[in-house]
Design an enzyme around this catalytic site. Structure first.
Site, mmCIF file in Angstrom:
data_model
loop_
_atom_site.group_PDB
_atom_site.id
_atom_site.type_symbol
_atom_site.label_atom_id
_atom_site.label_comp_id
_atom_site.label_asym_id
_atom_site.label_seq_id
_atom_site.Cartn_x
_atom_site.Cartn_y
_atom_site.Cartn_z
ATOM 1 N N SER A 132 0.855 -1.179 0.000
ATOM 2 C CA SER A 132 0.000 0.000 0.000
ATOM 3 C C SER A 132 0.889 1.227 0.000
ATOM 4 C CB SER A 132 -0.865 0.009 1.262
ATOM 5 O OG SER A 132 -1.513 1.253 1.441
ATOM 6 N N TYR A 145 -1.235 -0.368 10.289
ATOM 7 C CA TYR A 145 -1.408 -0.735 8.883
ATOM 8 C C TYR A 145 -0.202 -0.289 8.060
ATOM 9 C CZ TYR A 145 -3.471 -1.136 4.243
ATOM 10 O OH TYR A 145 -3.718 -1.475 2.927
#
Length: 171
Positions: A132, A145
Site C-alpha cells: 500500500s 497498517y
C-alpha cells in the site's frame, strides 16, 4: 494464478481479471462462502476454491499441500490477503500489532516460503505481494497498517534480490 484474499475487494477483482485473460485461478479466502461466490462468477474453466487462514501456519501448510497436490504449482502467486486498521501509536493495542503482523506480513512470508520451492524447481514463477502507499509514506492514524505494509515492501525487495537469476520474478 493463486490469489489469497480472493473472496472480496482487490483479490476478487484480480481473480476476475486473470480469469478474463484466460488464466486458471485458485481463489483463497478465510471464508469458503466468499471463495465459492468468487469462483462462481469467473469466466473460463479449471478454477478452484480453497479456504485458508493466512494468519495461521498450519492452515497455510494445509493450503499449500492441497494446491500443490491437486491443482499444481502456480505460475503466479498473489499474496493479497490482508486487513486494515486505524489509529495512532498510543491508540493501537499490542494485540492489534500482533494481528496485523500475522495477517499482513507473515502471510506474505508464509505464502512465499510454501510455494517458492516448487517454483524454483520448475525454474519459473512470479510472486506478487500487495502492499500500500501507506507502507511508503507515513500518514496520521494508520500506524499499524502502514508499518505492516512497509514490511511487505521491504520483504518483497529482499525476496526479489534473493531470487535474482532464478527465473522467479517478485513484485
Amino acid at each position: 494464478v493463486l490469489i489469497t484474499g480472493a473472496g472480496s475487494g482487490l483479490g476478487q477483482a484480480l481473480a476476475h481479471r486473470f480469469a478474463a485473460n484466460g488464466a486458471q485461478v485458485a481463489c483463497v479466502d478465510i471464508r469458503s462462502d466468499r471463495t465459492e461466490a468468487t469462483l462462481a462468477g469467473l469466466p473460463g474453466t479449471g478454477h478452484a476454491a480453497f479456504t485458508a487462514d493466512v494468519g495461521n501456519d498450519d492452515s497455510m501448510q494445509a493450503l499449500a499441500d492441497a494446491v500443490l497436490a491437486g491443482w499444481g504449482v502456480p505460475d503466479v502467486l498473489v499474496n493479497n490477503a490482508g486487513i486494515a486498521s486505524g489509529g495512532d501509536i498510543l491508540q493501537a493495542p499490542t494485540s492489534e500489532w500482533r494481528q496485523l503482523w500475522e495477517v499482513n506480513v507473515l502471510s506474505v512470508v508464509r505464502g512465499s516460503r510454501l510455494f517458492l520451492p516448487a517454483m524454483l524447481k520448475r525454474g519459473s514463477g512470479h510472486i506478487v505481494s500487495t502492499a500500500s502507499f501507506a507502507g511508503l509514506a507515513g500518514a496520521p492514524g494508520l500506524m499499524t497498517y502502514g508499518v505492516s505494509k512497509a514490511a511487505v515492501v521491504a520483504f518483497s525487495e529482499q525476496l526479489r534480490a534473493e531470487c535474482h537469476g532464478t527465473g522467479i520474478d517478485v513484485s
